[in-house]
Design a protein around this motif. Sequence first.
Motif, short mmCIF file in Angstrom:
data_model
loop_
_atom_site.label_atom_id
_atom_site.label_comp_id
_atom_site.label_asym_id
_atom_site.label_seq_id
_atom_site.Cartn_x
_atom_site.Cartn_y
_atom_site.Cartn_z
N LEU A 41 -58.46 63.51 -50.11
CA LEU A 41 -58.98 62.20 -49.48
C LEU A 41 -59.48 61.40 -50.05
CD1 LEU A 41 -60.29 63.98 -45.98
CD2 LEU A 41 -58.58 62.20 -46.25
N GLU A 42 -60.25 62.06 -51.33
CA GLU A 42 -60.74 61.18 -52.27
C GLU A 42 -59.66 60.36 -53.11
OE1 GLU A 42 -63.36 63.66 -54.90
OE2 GLU A 42 -64.77 64.05 -53.08
N SER A 46 -60.78 55.27 -49.02
CA SER A 46 -61.39 55.38 -47.56
C SER A 46 -61.03 53.82 -47.16
CB SER A 46 -62.57 55.82 -47.48
OG SER A 46 -63.69 54.98 -48.39
N ASP A 50 -63.92 55.33 -41.73
CA ASP A 50 -65.23 55.74 -42.08
C ASP A 50 -64.94 57.13 -42.74
OD1 ASP A 50 -68.07 55.99 -41.65
OD2 ASP A 50 -67.51 57.93 -40.96
N ALA A 51 -65.25 57.30 -43.95
CA ALA A 51 -65.05 58.36 -44.78
C ALA A 51 -65.55 59.50 -44.43
CB ALA A 51 -65.37 58.12 -46.19
N ALA A 109 -57.29 56.23 -40.32
CA ALA A 109 -58.09 57.56 -40.54
C ALA A 109 -57.16 58.75 -40.30
CB ALA A 109 -59.28 57.51 -39.47
N ALA A 112 -54.73 58.80 -43.39
CA ALA A 112 -55.27 59.83 -44.53
C ALA A 112 -55.42 61.21 -44.23
CB ALA A 112 -56.48 58.90 -44.54
#
Length: 192
Positions: A41-42, A46, A50-51, A109, A112
């Motif tokens: 994810l990093e 993002s 919303d991370a 979202a 990701a």
Amino acid sequence: MSLADRWPLDDHDDLRDELLAAWDRDGYHDRLHLAEVLDRLEELGSAGFDATTVALAAWFHDAVYDGADDDEERSAQWAERALPQAYADEVARLVRMTVHHSPADDDAAGAALSDADLGILATPQERYEAYVAGVRTDFAHVSDEDFRAGRAAVLADLAASPSLFHTARGRELWEEQARANVARELEELGRG
């Protein structure tokens, strides 16, 4: 940084500890898997979502994992019960999306989280083989023949998709290696 230090909320440490205990198991769906999803994810960044919410979804996405058909649903329900309302519904939706890894085209979202979860397919061969061994451990209750058939069906379905990853960054980082790993494993499964 420890996995506990990667908890995305400033509070709710009791919930974090419950989740860490849930992830403390043998097989592929263990704490290493959670850490790798958070790492990916990093890598993806993002943009467009919303991370914190997506990180929470990563923490919950395989929190219940016992081989039952409703693992994701029970994980989503846990999120709905345990998280602050500001996060609960969206985290649960994202967890449910991981059943098929099929986010809508406009779901940044979901794309990701799906890509971060499937990023294991693009790891170097040694890690990929450890992942496959972990999956086999997760399905130890299934006969070898049934496991090979089920695994081959999952991989063939993935291989038939135009892209394994939903984000441009995921495709750039992982598509080529993932396809090579999937093709190699399908060939091995075909040899029995």
